[in-house]
Design a protein around this motif. Structure first.
Motif, PDB file in Angstrom:
ATOM      1  N   ARG A 162       0.818  -1.206   0.000  1.00 22.89           N
ATOM      2  CA  ARG A 162       0.000   0.000   0.000  1.00 22.89           C
ATOM      3  C   ARG A 162       0.867   1.279   0.000  1.00 22.89           C
ATOM      4  NH1 ARG A 162      -5.369   0.602   0.900  1.00 22.89           N
ATOM      5  NH2 ARG A 162      -5.313  -0.931  -0.743  1.00 22.89           N
ATOM      6  N   THR A 163       1.932   1.291   0.818  1.00 19.02           N
ATOM      7  CA  THR A 163       2.786   2.496   0.879  1.00 19.02           C
ATOM      8  C   THR A 163       3.371   2.828  -0.490  1.00 19.02           C
ATOM      9  OG1 THR A 163       3.334   2.116   3.185  1.00 19.02           O
ATOM     10  CG2 THR A 163       4.892   3.459   1.960  1.00 19.02           C
ATOM     11  N   GLU A 164       3.731   1.796  -1.246  1.00 17.24           N
ATOM     12  CA  GLU A 164       4.299   2.032  -2.586  1.00 17.24           C
ATOM     13  C   GLU A 164       3.220   2.547  -3.547  1.00 17.24           C
ATOM     14  OE1 GLU A 164       7.429   2.069  -2.996  1.00 17.24           O
ATOM     15  OE2 GLU A 164       7.956   1.077  -1.116  1.00 17.24           O
ATOM     16  N   GLN A 165       1.969   2.107  -3.334  1.00 22.17           N
ATOM     17  CA  GLN A 165       0.877   2.643  -4.167  1.00 22.17           C
ATOM     18  C   GLN A 165       0.685   4.130  -3.866  1.00 22.17           C
ATOM     19  OE1 GLN A 165      -2.486   0.123  -3.287  1.00 22.17           O
ATOM     20  NE2 GLN A 165      -1.705  -1.582  -4.497  1.00 22.17           N
ATOM     21  N   ILE A 166       0.738   4.476  -2.572  1.00 20.33           N
ATOM     22  CA  ILE A 166       0.566   5.889  -2.175  1.00 20.33           C
ATOM     23  C   ILE A 166       1.714   6.727  -2.752  1.00 20.33           C
ATOM     24  CG2 ILE A 166       0.513   7.471  -0.183  1.00 20.33           C
ATOM     25  CD1 ILE A 166      -2.011   5.696  -0.503  1.00 20.33           C
ATOM     26  N   ALA A 167       2.923   6.162  -2.701  1.00 15.50           N
ATOM     27  CA  ALA A 167       4.095   6.881  -3.232  1.00 15.50           C
ATOM     28  C   ALA A 167       3.861   7.235  -4.704  1.00 15.50           C
ATOM     29  CB  ALA A 167       5.343   6.017  -3.080  1.00 15.50           C
ATOM     30  N   GLY A 168       3.335   6.290  -5.468  1.00 14.36           N
ATOM     31  CA  GLY A 168       3.070   6.533  -6.886  1.00 14.36           C
ATOM     32  C   GLY A 168       1.991   7.594  -7.078  1.00 14.36           C
ATOM     33  N   LEU A 169       0.958   7.537  -6.246  1.00 13.41           N
ATOM     34  CA  LEU A 169      -0.136   8.508  -6.389  1.00 13.41           C
ATOM     35  C   LEU A 169       0.344   9.917  -6.041  1.00 13.41           C
ATOM     36  CD1 LEU A 169      -3.128   6.394  -5.036  1.00 13.41           C
ATOM     37  CD2 LEU A 169      -2.706   7.098  -7.414  1.00 13.41           C
ATOM     38  N   CYS A 170       1.261  10.037  -5.061  1.00 16.56           N
ATOM     39  CA  CYS A 170       1.790  11.377  -4.730  1.00 16.56           C
ATOM     40  C   CYS A 170       2.496  11.968  -5.953  1.00 16.56           C
ATOM     41  CB  CYS A 170       2.776  11.298  -3.554  1.00 16.56           C
ATOM     42  SG  CYS A 170       1.977  11.035  -1.964  1.00 16.56           S
ATOM     43  N   GLU A 171       3.286  11.153  -6.645  1.00 12.49           N
ATOM     44  CA  GLU A 171       3.996  11.656  -7.838  1.00 12.49           C
ATOM     45  C   GLU A 171       3.009  11.994  -8.953  1.00 12.49           C
ATOM     46  OE1 GLU A 171       7.047  12.568  -8.460  1.00 12.49           O
ATOM     47  OE2 GLU A 171       8.472  11.356  -7.328  1.00 12.49           O
ATOM     48  N   ALA A 247      13.961   5.860   5.524  1.00 10.43           N
ATOM     49  CA  ALA A 247      12.836   5.107   6.098  1.00 10.43           C
ATOM     50  C   ALA A 247      11.549   5.582   5.433  1.00 10.43           C
ATOM     51  CB  ALA A 247      12.765   5.337   7.602  1.00 10.43           C
ATOM     52  N   ILE A 248      11.521   6.850   5.010  1.00  3.96           N
ATOM     53  CA  ILE A 248      10.362   7.367   4.272  1.00  3.96           C
ATOM     54  C   ILE A 248      10.673   7.218   2.793  1.00  3.96           C
ATOM     55  CG2 ILE A 248       8.953   9.420   3.792  1.00  3.96           C
ATOM     56  CD1 ILE A 248       9.438  10.313   6.654  1.00  3.96           C
ATOM     57  N   THR A 249       9.800   6.509   2.107  1.00  5.99           N
ATOM     58  CA  THR A 249      10.048   6.165   0.708  1.00  5.99           C
ATOM     59  C   THR A 249       9.919   7.418  -0.189  1.00  5.99           C
ATOM     60  OG1 THR A 249       9.440   4.536  -0.945  1.00  5.99           O
ATOM     61  CG2 THR A 249       7.646   5.453   0.288  1.00  5.99           C
ATOM     62  N   HIS A 250      10.572   7.375  -1.356  1.00  2.22           N
ATOM     63  CA  HIS A 250      10.709   8.563  -2.217  1.00  2.22           C
ATOM     64  C   HIS A 250       9.373   9.270  -2.509  1.00  2.22           C
ATOM     65  CE1 HIS A 250      12.278  11.174  -5.360  1.00  2.22           C
ATOM     66  NE2 HIS A 250      11.275  10.776  -6.119  1.00  2.22           N
ATOM     67  N   GLY A 251       8.396   8.548  -3.005  1.00  3.06           N
ATOM     68  CA  GLY A 251       7.128   9.186  -3.392  1.00  3.06           C
ATOM     69  C   GLY A 251       6.392   9.768  -2.188  1.00  3.06           C
ATOM     70  N   VAL A 252       6.462   9.075  -1.054  1.00  2.44           N
ATOM     71  CA  VAL A 252       5.820   9.585   0.168  1.00  2.44           C
ATOM     72  C   VAL A 252       6.539  10.865   0.608  1.00  2.44           C
ATOM     73  CG1 VAL A 252       5.398   9.089   2.621  1.00  2.44           C
ATOM     74  CG2 VAL A 252       4.960   7.329   0.880  1.00  2.44           C
ATOM     75  N   ALA A 253       7.865  10.878   0.500  1.00  2.00           N
ATOM     76  CA  ALA A 253       8.639  12.082   0.846  1.00  2.00           C
ATOM     77  C   ALA A 253       8.274  13.240  -0.086  1.00  2.00           C
ATOM     78  CB  ALA A 253      10.136  11.784   0.770  1.00  2.00           C
ATOM     79  N   VAL A 254       7.964  12.933  -1.342  1.00  2.00           N
ATOM     80  CA  VAL A 254       7.531  13.988  -2.279  1.00  2.00           C
ATOM     81  C   VAL A 254       6.177  14.543  -1.831  1.00  2.00           C
ATOM     82  CG1 VAL A 254       6.767  14.416  -4.665  1.00  2.00           C
ATOM     83  CG2 VAL A 254       8.902  13.190  -4.229  1.00  2.00           C
ATOM     84  N   GLY A 255       5.294  13.662  -1.360  1.00  2.16           N
ATOM     85  CA  GLY A 255       4.001  14.110  -0.818  1.00  2.16           C
ATOM     86  C   GLY A 255       4.232  15.078   0.334  1.00  2.16           C
ATOM     87  N   LEU A 256       5.099  14.695   1.263  1.00  4.99           N
ATOM     88  CA  LEU A 256       5.409  15.580   2.405  1.00  4.99           C
ATOM     89  C   LEU A 256       6.104  16.843   1.904  1.00  4.99           C
ATOM     90  CD1 LEU A 256       6.802  12.833   4.828  1.00  4.99           C
ATOM     91  CD2 LEU A 256       4.696  14.145   5.191  1.00  4.99           C
ATOM     92  N   GLY A 257       6.953  16.683   0.904  1.00  6.25           N
ATOM     93  CA  GLY A 257       7.697  17.821   0.344  1.00  6.25           C
ATOM     94  C   GLY A 257       6.759  18.856  -0.272  1.00  6.25           C
ATOM     95  N   MET A 258       5.661  18.373  -0.880  1.00  8.39           N
ATOM     96  CA  MET A 258       4.690  19.326  -1.452  1.00  8.39           C
ATOM     97  C   MET A 258       4.027  20.109  -0.322  1.00  8.39           C
ATOM     98  SD  MET A 258       2.954  17.443  -4.729  1.00  8.39           S
ATOM     99  CE  MET A 258       2.516  15.860  -4.062  1.00  8.39           C
ATOM    100  N   LEU A 259       3.732  19.445   0.800  1.00  6.80           N
ATOM    101  CA  LEU A 259       3.115  20.154   1.934  1.00  6.80           C
ATOM    102  C   LEU A 259       4.103  21.191   2.496  1.00  6.80           C
ATOM    103  CD1 LEU A 259       1.339  17.160   3.780  1.00  6.80           C
ATOM    104  CD2 LEU A 259       0.334  18.799   2.156  1.00  6.80           C
ATOM    105  N   ALA A 260       5.389  20.803   2.569  1.00  5.45           N
ATOM    106  CA  ALA A 260       6.410  21.750   3.064  1.00  5.45           C
ATOM    107  C   ALA A 260       6.543  22.937   2.110  1.00  5.45           C
ATOM    108  CB  ALA A 260       7.754  21.026   3.212  1.00  5.45           C
ATOM    109  N   ALA A 261       6.474  22.678   0.808  1.00  6.06           N
ATOM    110  CA  ALA A 261       6.587  23.768  -0.179  1.00  6.06           C
ATOM    111  C   ALA A 261       5.395  24.716  -0.078  1.00  6.06           C
ATOM    112  CB  ALA A 261       6.702  23.182  -1.583  1.00  6.06           C
ATOM    113  N   LEU A 262       4.225  24.173   0.224  1.00  2.81           N
ATOM    114  CA  LEU A 262       3.037  25.027   0.404  1.00  2.81           C
ATOM    115  C   LEU A 262       3.224  25.926   1.629  1.00  2.81           C
ATOM    116  CD1 LEU A 262       0.095  22.573  -0.418  1.00  2.81           C
ATOM    117  CD2 LEU A 262       0.629  24.719  -1.597  1.00  2.81           C
ATOM    118  N   HIS A 263       3.787  25.349   2.693  1.00  2.00           N
ATOM    119  CA  HIS A 263       4.055  26.133   3.911  1.00  2.00           C
ATOM    120  C   HIS A 263       5.010  27.280   3.588  1.00  2.00           C
ATOM    121  CE1 HIS A 263       5.796  27.092   7.849  1.00  2.00           C
ATOM    122  NE2 HIS A 263       4.693  26.586   8.377  1.00  2.00           N
TER     123      HIS A 263
END
Ligand SMILES: NC(=O)c1ccc[n+]([C@@H]2O[C@H](COP(=O)([O-])OP(=O)(O)OC[C@H]3O[C@@H](n4cnc5c(N)ncnc54)[C@H](O)[C@@H]3O)[C@@H](O)[C@H]2O)c1
Length: 360
Positions: A162-171, A247-263
């Motif tokens: 599931r985490t890898e599916q979420i990573a793909g959806l974030c990208e 420990a945080i996979t690439h696509g999930v980190a991109v999801g978090l990175g988008m939230l940080a960029a919005l901040h």
């Protein structure tokens, strides 16, 4: 569903096929076929126990010049010639290593790519880039060497965690958001239904995301202008990924990175109230991240100072300016340069601090 289209590139134009039941190693008996694959996949896909299969462990620490050298050496030992063909089967890690090896082996051999992660399918498989880590520096060495064909067999998604599916959806969300047309609205229309994740049918999202990325690649093949917008979430994301010890996979980190960029966009005064388009993105990413087991704990291990350190090593910065992709008052992406000084660094740290909170 099945779909096929072409990416036009000055290096090479190549075709993409998307469908089910597409993975087969044709010419498997041929001495000229060499497989480079994710070593973890043979348990699901027995075809990968091929006499000329070279396995790579799909972990970030394997995306190195040492692995490139090992693959090249094994190919030589197994008898690969200039006319041989490489078939790469795996996610972004295998793709990055395979692209580099295919380009360098005897100055370049033909190759095909079967992405097996959703991130590989929606994003990394097109564009022809490789990125190799050297020492502490992520994605610092690389080249452009697109495959001759890309075959996306969505059956690979069935075994994907599931985490890898979420990573793909974030990208995919990022790519669709980056375009000013209606791609993002169409993306939300496909992914909002409650049962979307349970159904695990990603074909349409993959096709939408790749067609949207095709726009950026064909407009700016070598990352000189518009394609740089696709780095949205990445300068922060790579830092988050690295500071978490991967420990945080690439696509999930991109999801978090988008939230940080919005901040950061708000801190720099690009808007007072988040524009509706950006709000829809933030809500969608938050919803996705809820499905990532252990994320609330993992983000707390990230020290903003350590993340800033990683942030500074991004290759897109200039000597006196940090380069970031932010969101403007209309909810669209803009490239932004901020001075390398303590004030900017305090804002960057605050952006990292903002993602250290519960997600489920
Ligand atoms: N070159 C590019 O354009 C580009 C673009 C984006 C990301 N990347 C790179 O891609 C890497 C991340 O790649 P990724 O997210 O695709 O994943 P990955 O290759 O790191 O694989 C993630 C995990 O999923 C497993 N896995 C892969 N396919 C599976 C399947 N079908 N079933 C079950 N398990 C499977 C792998 O064994 C691994 O444990 C990062 O290093 C990133 O920098 C490259």
């Amino acid at each position: 569903m099945s779909e096929s289209f072409e990416i036009r590139s000055s290096l090479k134009s190549y075709r993409i096929r998307i469908g089910t039941g597409l993975f087969r190693l044709t010419d498997a008996q041929s001495d000229d076929l060499f497989v480079v694959s994710d070593a973890g996949l043979a348990q699901y896909w027995p075809q990968l126990t091929h006499p000329r299969n070279i396995g790579i462990e799909a972990v970030e620490s394997a995306k190195t010049l040492d692995t490139v050298a090992r693959v090249i050496e094994q190919m030589r030992r197994l008898g690969a010639q200039r006319q041989s063909r490489m078939i790469a089967v795996g996610g972004g890690i295998v793709q990055d290593v395979a692209t580099f090896c295919a380009a360098c082996y005897m100055r370049g051999i033909d190759w095909s790519y079967y992405p097996t992660t959703l991130l590989g399918m929606v994003d990394s498989c097109i564009g022809g880039k490789s990125s190799i880590n050297v020492g502490a520096y992520k994605n610092i060495a690389g080249n452009y060497y697109p495959p001759d064909e890309i075959v996306i067999d969505t059956d690979f998604c069935r075994t994907l965690p599931r985490t890898e599916q979420i990573a793909g959806l974030c990208e995919a969300a990022k790519i669709c958001f980056a375009h000013r047309d209606d791609s993002f609205e169409r993306y939300l229309g496909l992914t909002e239904p409650q049962q979307f994740l349970q159904k695990g049918q990603f074909g349409e999202v993959i096709a939408l995301s790749l067609r949207t990325k095709k726009h950026f690649i064909e407009a700016d093949e070598f990352d000189q202008g518009e394609r740089l917008l696709l780095n949205f979430g990445h300068t922060f994301g790579h830092a988050i990924e690295g500071a978490s010890g991967y420990a945080i996979t690439h696509g999930v980190a991109v999801g978090l990175g988008m939230l940080a960029a919005l901040h950061m966009s708000k801190s720099l005064g690009l808007f007072d109230t988040q524009p509706a388009r950006a709000q829809a993105l933030a809500q969608h990413v938050e919803q996705l991240l809820r499905h990532v087991a252990g994320l609330s704990e993992a983000v707390l291990t990230i020290s903003p100072a350590a993340a800033l350190d990683k942030f500074k090593s991004d290759k897109k910065h200039r000597k006196t300016q940090y380069a970031v992709v932010l969101v403007d008052g209309g909810g669209y992406l803009v490239r932004h340069f901020i001075p390398v000084d303590p004030n900017s660094e305090a804002l960057i740290m605050a952006a990292f601090e903002s993602i250290r909170r519960p997600y489920s």
